[in-house]
Scaffold this motif. Structure first.
Motif, mmCIF file in Angstrom:
data_model
loop_
_atom_site.group_PDB
_atom_site.id
_atom_site.type_symbol
_atom_site.label_atom_id
_atom_site.label_comp_id
_atom_site.label_asym_id
_atom_site.label_seq_id
_atom_site.Cartn_x
_atom_site.Cartn_y
_atom_site.Cartn_z
ATOM 1 N N LEU A 101 -9.815 -30.717 30.138
ATOM 2 C CA LEU A 101 -10.595 -31.962 30.050
ATOM 3 C C LEU A 101 -9.978 -33.059 30.919
ATOM 4 C CD1 LEU A 101 -13.060 -32.996 28.290
ATOM 5 C CD2 LEU A 101 -11.344 -34.065 26.831
ATOM 6 N N GLY A 227 -7.583 -33.045 25.538
ATOM 7 C CA GLY A 227 -8.356 -32.851 24.311
ATOM 8 C C GLY A 227 -7.695 -31.889 23.342
ATOM 9 N N ILE A 228 -6.754 -31.090 23.842
ATOM 10 C CA ILE A 228 -6.063 -30.188 22.923
ATOM 11 C C ILE A 228 -4.559 -30.405 23.029
ATOM 12 C CG2 ILE A 228 -7.877 -28.428 23.006
ATOM 13 C CD1 ILE A 228 -6.084 -26.741 24.786
ATOM 14 N N ALA B 112 -18.167 -29.837 25.688
ATOM 15 C CA ALA B 112 -16.923 -30.524 25.322
ATOM 16 C C ALA B 112 -16.697 -31.723 26.244
ATOM 17 C CB ALA B 112 -15.749 -29.561 25.397
ATOM 18 N N ALA B 113 -16.922 -31.536 27.534
ATOM 19 C CA ALA B 113 -16.718 -32.643 28.479
ATOM 20 C C ALA B 113 -17.697 -33.783 28.192
ATOM 21 C CB ALA B 113 -16.885 -32.148 29.913
ATOM 22 N N GLY B 116 -16.501 -35.512 25.167
ATOM 23 C CA GLY B 116 -15.082 -35.887 25.232
ATOM 24 C C GLY B 116 -14.228 -35.205 24.181
ATOM 25 N N ALA B 117 -14.596 -33.979 23.803
ATOM 26 C CA ALA B 117 -13.819 -33.249 22.790
ATOM 27 C C ALA B 117 -12.921 -32.219 23.447
ATOM 28 C CB ALA B 117 -14.769 -32.552 21.818
ATOM 29 N N GLY B 118 -11.839 -31.878 22.772
ATOM 30 C CA GLY B 118 -10.946 -30.827 23.262
ATOM 31 C C GLY B 118 -11.555 -29.468 23.007
ATOM 32 N N GLN B 150 -8.633 -32.362 19.680
ATOM 33 C CA GLN B 150 -8.969 -33.732 19.301
ATOM 34 C C GLN B 150 -10.476 -33.914 19.429
ATOM 35 O OE1 GLN B 150 -6.105 -35.730 18.754
ATOM 36 N NE2 GLN B 150 -5.088 -33.764 19.039
#
Lengths: 269, 328
Positions: A101, A227-228, B112-113, B116-118, B150
């Motif tokens: 990300l 993001g992780i 996800a992008a 904005g999530a992991g 996240q």
């Protein structure tokens, strides 16, 4: 017709032949890959080749965008020798530790700053991480369409035709530019490095950009912008180990054949 | 159980059938949803989906969100990605799992992008911690890296074959929720032609016997020995990454984290060093024999029987012994 602006996203990765030297520090949870020679992630070389061939056939320019540690500069130099015209090197400690990300966010910001190329090429997966996430994610940050896992490409009449590998077979797709494309190995055979090109490439320009050049804050980049997060590492118990068969090749071959036969007779196979 | 704030699984339909990994994820999803005491919902996109929705309910879904339209029959990022984003923003799932298929990986990454999530790839196990956070286990470095993602939802991809398909129960009740979809008037992409093609993996995922080769095989000529041995054993051929890079064998035969997940009963590894990125794709063989000339190769820690010898000395007699008419 406006000349075609093509970008290639390149990743510098530890040489797969020496991956066994990549280790983790179980205490700090950091990955150690210092001292391992770095190469252009193999599918990214196919992406570069696709871009250079398109330029050779239709005119235009190829710019490489690479985010990485200082050692990646050599890989960028190689890409310039392989036909790219110029390069942007995203080099800043703030980029370190990025997941897909945060990587995609930074690369997209650089591509935007370049005035959004009509075509953007990536490898379908990078070696090492091999998530295949960055390409589709860059496309989202740029608000453009993309084709993943392309194995054949044609550009005519201002449109891109791409054959993509799908879960049921393959699809021939058509798309209007701007587009991002992630390529598979079958798409082409990358050219080899030629000394004369390598010498010419030394005059080509590499722009080095930091996080400030991208207008992104540090909490959008690198580890902080990821993001992780890895928060634990659980080592596996040491495996028991194999019983080593001894003897000459003939004897060993016989023993293996017997083991397989006995196993099959057990009715399990 | 509600579709809001629940656990979601992307159920992928290809040519009118659900991909097995979608059902595998429902089994694991059910376990996690029960642990969290939330609903389990399947996201089903395609055309003529009614029977598939019922199958998803039978395999554990409380709800199936269905977007049914002729234009959605094949996976197409331009249509699928905004549609899934819309569903997420409307129903706010806590966790969203995807199969690591071509379509699943693409959709998961792009979605996800957008939000904005992991997104954690290559997961092989999940746990729920005391704060109800999803712990995602990824094999690496001789162990498991534990990740958390996240953002909302917590997203992860899982390769086919990691979990098993639950026993369907067609008495189970569930809710089908239809999601509106109207195709864009002027799409920028379209599918011109679609061809069904079975992969060239040679039945690797279903194979009970696999002969696999690695970098140690050395050259294309020696690779023929791998093929011959596999033929003699009526086995499938597998490979690690280097033989694929060298062009000795097709990419579809690659076993491991970025290749295929296999469950052979008999696994014969030749010239394979035994990197975990490869071994994590080989699930519990009952008989595991390794041949490698390097006595320190990691593969010997994991195999049941090992042979420290040059493969060109061992394979020819072995092929002869195992071939019809051989001493076997």
């Amino acid at each position: 017709m406006k000349s075609l602006k093509i970008a290639v996203c390149l990743k510098s990765v530890p040489d797969p032949k020496q991956w066994h030297k990549v280790t983790i520090n179980p205490q700090t949870k950091t990955i150690q890959k210092e001292g391992i020679p770095r190469i252009i992630s193999p599918l990214d070389r196919h992406a570069l080749e696709a871009a250079v061939r398109l330029k050779e056939a239709h005119g235009g320019s190829v710019i490489v965008v690479c985010m990485g540690s200082p050692g990646a500069r050599e890989n960028i130099q190689e890409a310039l020798a392989l036909g790219a015209d110029e390069a942007v090197f995203l080099s800043d400690r703030a980029f370190g530790g990025a997941d897909s990300l945060a990587t995609a966010r930074a690369l997209a910001a650089a591509l935007k700053k370049l005035g959004l190329p009509g075509l953007i090429f990536c490898g379908a997966v990078s070696y090492y991480g091999s998530t295949g996430q960055v390409g589709p994610q860059i496309a989202q940050f740029l608000g453009i369409n993309h084709f993943s896992a392309v194995r054949f490409l044609d550009y005519k009449g201002g449109k891109l035709y791409a054959e993509i590998v799908t879960d049921g077979g393959f699809a021939l797709c058509e798309g209007k530019l701007p587009l991002l494309v992630t390529v598979r190995r079958e798409i082409n055979k990358p050219r080899g490095l030629r000394l004369s090109e390598a010498i010419k490439a030394r005059k080509k320009k590499i722009w080095t950009w930091s996080s400030a050049d991208l207008g992104l804050s540090s909490d959008q980049l690198g580890l902080k912008g990821s993001g992780i997060q890895m928060f634990d590492f659980l080592p596996l118990p040491e495996a028991q180990g194999a019983e080593i068969l001894e003897g000459g090749p003939q004897e060993i071959a016989k023993e293996i054949a017997q083991k397989i036969k006995k196993y099959r007779q057990g009715g399990i196979l | 159980m509600s579709v809001e704030n629940g656990l979601w699984v992307f159920a992928q339909a290809v040519e009118g059938k659900l991909l097995p990994v979608s059902l595998e994820l429902l089994g694991e999803g059910r376990r996690l949803a029960d642990r969290l005491d939330v609903g389990l919902s399947a996201i089903l996109i395609g055309h003529n989906l009614q029977p598939l929705a019922l199958e998803l309910i039978a395999c554990g879904a409380d709800n199936v969100l269905v977007a049914d339209h002729a234009k959605l029959y094949h996976y197409r990022g331009e249509l699928y990605i905004p549609l899934v984003e819309k569903m997420i923003l409307r129903y706010r799932p806590e966790i969203f799992l995807f199969g690591a298929t071509q379509g699943g990986k693409d959709l998961a990454a792009a979605t996800a992008a957008r939000i904005g999530a992991g997104l954690t790839a290559h997961c092989v196990a999940f746990e729920i911690d005391e704060h109800k956070v999803l712990k995602q286990l990824v094999p690496a470095f001789g162990g498991h890296c534990v990740f958390r993602s996240q953002g909302n939802p917590q997203m992860a991809t899982v390769a086919p074959g990691v979990f098993t398909i639950p026993e369907p129960d067609y008495e189970r009740q569930g809710k089908i929720i239809e999601i509106d979809f109207s195709p864009p008037a002027e799409p920028a992409t379209k599918i011109v032609e679609f061809k069904t093609e079975k992969g060239s993996a040679g039945g690797l995922e279903e194979a009970e016997v696999i002969v696999a080769g690695g970098a140690g095989v050395g050259n294309a000529e020696n690779w023929q020995l791998i093929e011959k041995l596999a033929h003699a054993l009526n086995a499938a051929v597998g490979a690690t990454r280097p033989p694929v890079d060298e062009g000795w064998v097709e990419e579809e035969k690659m076993i491991g984290q970025s290749g295929r997940n296999v469950r052979p009963k008999l696994y014969l590894a030749v010239g394979i060093s035994g990197d975990q990125l490869h071994l994590s794709g080989v699930q519990n063989p009952e008989l595991f024999i390794a041949i490698n000339k390097d006595p320190k190769a990691n593969i010997f820690k994991h195999a049941h029987f090992g042979v420290v010898e040059d493969l060109t000395k061992i394979l020819p007699p072995l092929i002869e012994l195992l071939s019809p008419g051989g001493d076997n």
